[in-house]
Motif scaffolding. Structure first.
Motif, mmCIF file in Angstrom:
data_model
loop_
_atom_site.group_PDB
_atom_site.id
_atom_site.type_symbol
_atom_site.label_atom_id
_atom_site.label_comp_id
_atom_site.label_asym_id
_atom_site.label_seq_id
_atom_site.Cartn_x
_atom_site.Cartn_y
_atom_site.Cartn_z
ATOM 1 N N GLN A 39 7.643 0.113 -6.996
ATOM 2 C CA GLN A 39 7.984 0.478 -5.615
ATOM 3 C C GLN A 39 8.442 1.934 -5.524
ATOM 4 O O GLN A 39 8.043 2.651 -4.611
ATOM 5 N N GLY A 42 5.159 4.360 -6.971
ATOM 6 C CA GLY A 42 3.759 4.221 -6.568
ATOM 7 C C GLY A 42 2.831 4.096 -7.762
ATOM 8 O O GLY A 42 1.641 4.380 -7.674
ATOM 9 N N ASP A 58 2.560 -1.379 -3.651
ATOM 10 C CA ASP A 58 2.201 -0.868 -2.325
ATOM 11 C C ASP A 58 0.685 -0.896 -2.213
ATOM 12 O O ASP A 58 -0.013 -0.177 -2.937
ATOM 13 N N ALA A 77 -2.285 -5.927 -5.225
ATOM 14 C CA ALA A 77 -1.009 -5.570 -4.601
ATOM 15 C C ALA A 77 -0.104 -6.791 -4.641
ATOM 16 O O ALA A 77 -0.532 -7.895 -4.306
#
Length: 93
Positions: A39, A42, A58, A77
């Motif tokens: 988180q 990325g 994400d 994801a």
């Protein structure tokens, strides 16, 4: 680092905290740390095997990945540490 869970873990962070490597994997506390790292940065979590796979925290990150990475590790994801654990164990994706 021993997280006191199922199997413990050896966790190494790279310079600047932008990468990490695990020598051993196991336990919900470790999965939560990995999810937090995904988180914040990325990043893509990747684990090898007969069918290598990966995950991001994400979904927007998926669109930025090189096609050969997507084709090779088929990242998914995930929205929680629990989903990440399922992905690592091969139950998502």
């Amino acid at each position: 680092m021993d997280l006191g869970d199922r199997d413990g873990a050896e966790l190494y962070y790279g310079a600047g905290g932008n990468s990490m490597m695990l020598a051993h994997y196991g336990g919900p506390r470790l999965v939560a740390l990995i999810f937090d790292f995904l988180q914040r940065t990325g990043s893509v979590a990747y684990w090898p095997g007969e069918a290598p796979c990966g995950a991001v925290a994400d979904a927007a990150v998926l669109a930025t990945l090189p096609q050969d990475m997507v084709d090779t590790i088929r990242p998914v994801a995930v929205a929680s540490p629990e989903e990440l654990d399922k992905a690592i164990c091969g139950h998502v994706g």
